[in-house]
Design an enzyme around this catalytic site. Structure first.
Site, PDB file in Angstrom:
ATOM      1  CE  LYS A   1     -15.284  -5.477  -5.450  1.00  0.00           C
ATOM      2  NZ  LYS A   1     -13.995  -5.024  -5.972  1.00  0.00           N
TER       3      LYS A   1
ATOM      4  CB  THR B   1     -12.604  -7.992  -7.733  1.00  0.00           C
ATOM      5  OG1 THR B   1     -11.635  -7.258  -7.034  1.00  0.00           O
ATOM      6  CG2 THR B   1     -13.160  -9.032  -6.832  1.00  0.00           C
TER       7      THR B   1
END
Ligand SMILES: NC(=O)C1=CN([C@@H]2O[C@H](COP(=O)(O)OP(=O)(O)OC[C@H]3O[C@@H](n4cnc5c(N)ncnc54)[C@H](OP(=O)(O)O)[C@@H]3O)[C@@H](O)[C@H]2O)C=CC1
Ligand SMILES: O=C(CO)COP(=O)(O)O
Length: 336
Positions: A189, A246
């Site tokens: 990610k 994120t």
């Protein structure tokens, strides 16, 4: 009450030390740097990283690795992924048979393509390695904002033990047997977050961000399931959950580094400006190597690599993504 040692006194190690302390456990927090041990003992704060968050006197701070390890019921390993092998090697002489080490670092070792718990098990074969991961920025956890994560372990008892030690009114912990899926989600990610930051830096909008998150999780899942991780894990907290936080958060180091690159900084300039570890830069190359190994298409991650390591202009990278061959959205839903 358990005795716990947190190895790594950066923002995440410190935030988790606070969670364990607030849950009534004994906590020893270790830093590799004498200067930071001195500063933590004097200021009881992590300046520049968690400003205004006080580290209570009851949390022991040490630069002595043996003191942070011997006799602990649980160790939490929170150093940057590039230092996991060397730190685990240094820990090894002090770790007892079956001692629990919960890895909270997010990365893939570039030279071996191993996940972090595999690296730990290489260096400390007699330990019990586990993982804790999910959408959880230290800046919010240290301020007691509600957060959910997942604990992965080889056996259910270990996962439930970790769950019990960390779980609180504001820190909810789920369990899972899929350590590989959890760790790959956490590492991959970060690469997509760099892309999301680059898009922000270029001045692109919410449509672009949504596209990166959706196509990003497809790339992460493709690599992860080819390696044996479970699709369900990529649909969960340590996959899509962590990817969303994120790509969207003002706290994200990876998104911030990407933003600066989108604004014209070089990779090194962006990393220097962020001042904290930007794990996606290291995982990007490992992800490319995995894609080659498993013969998987990962166009976003490929373009991130070109921007990071081949000086490709971010604008050109986005344009190349938009102009790829026409595709069906999901190859598992073909026309009859
Ligand atoms: N911050 C967060 O919100 C979250 C972070 N993580 C993960 O946790 C890990 C640590 O990140 P984070 O705490 O944010 O990082 P930081 O940049 O805040 O801190 C890193 C810490 O590691 C120390 N360090 C540097 N080199 C070494 C070394 N060779 N041996 C031992 N320690 C070293 C640094 O010390 P010094 O400052 O002296 O160099 C610093 O204390 C990363 O893998 C990250 O992805 C996971 C979830 C959330
Ligand atoms: O993994 C993290 C949050 O879950 C930390 O990485 P970022 O700061 O780049 O978001």
């Amino acid at each position: 009450m358990a005795k716990t040692g947190v190895i790594g006194a950066g923002s995440w190690g410190t935030a988790l030390a606070l969670v364990l302390h607030q849950n009534g456990h004994e906590v020893t927090l270790w830093s590799h740097s004498e200067a930071s041990v001195k500063s933590l003992l004097k200021e009881r704060e992590l300046p520049g990283k968690l400003p205004g968050v006080k580290i209570p006197e009851e949390i022991q701070i040490t630069g002595d690795l043996e003191q942070a390890i011997r006799g602990m019921d649980m160790l939490v390993l929170a150093v940057p992924s590039a230092c996991i092998r060397s730190t685990a090697r240094n820990m090894s002489p002090f770790v007892a048979d079956g001692q629990l080490i919960v890895c909270v670092s997010k990365g893939i070792e570039e030279s071996t393509l191993k996940i972090m718990t595999e690296v730990i098990e290489d260096e400390i074969p007699n330990c019990r390695a586990a993982v804790l991961s999910g959408p959880s920025h230290a800046e919010e956890v240290s301020r007691g904002l509600p957060t959910t994560v997942v604990a992965g372990a080889h056996d259910r008892e270990t996962a439930e033990y970790i769950q019990n030690l960390f779980m609180s009114r504001v820190f909810r912990v789920y369990t899972s047997p899929d350590m590989l899926g959890i760790e790959l989600g956490g590492a991959l990610k970060n690469v997509i977050a760099l892309a999301a930051g680059i898009a922000d830096g270029l001045g692109y909008g919410d449509n672009t961000k949504a596209a990166l998150i959706t196509r990003g999780i497809a790339e992460m899942s493709r690599i992860g399931t080819a390696m044996g991780g479970r699709q369900e894990t990529f649909n969960g907290l340590s996959g899509i959950g962590d990817l969303i936080v994120t790509c969207a958060s003002v706290h994200s180091r990876n998104r911030k580094a990407g933003y600066l690159m989108g604004q014209g900084r070089s990779m090194q300039e962006a990393m220097d400006e962020v001042k904290m570890v930007v794990e996606g830069v290291y995982s990007a190359k490992a992800a490319m190597a995995l894609a080659r190994k498993y013969q998987i298409e990962i166009p976003i991650i490929e373009q991130v690599n070109k921007v990071l390591f081949e000086n490709k202009s971010p604008k050109e990278a986005v344009s190349e993504l938009m102009l790829r061959d026409k595709k069906i959205e999901n190859s598992q839903l073909p026309w009859e």
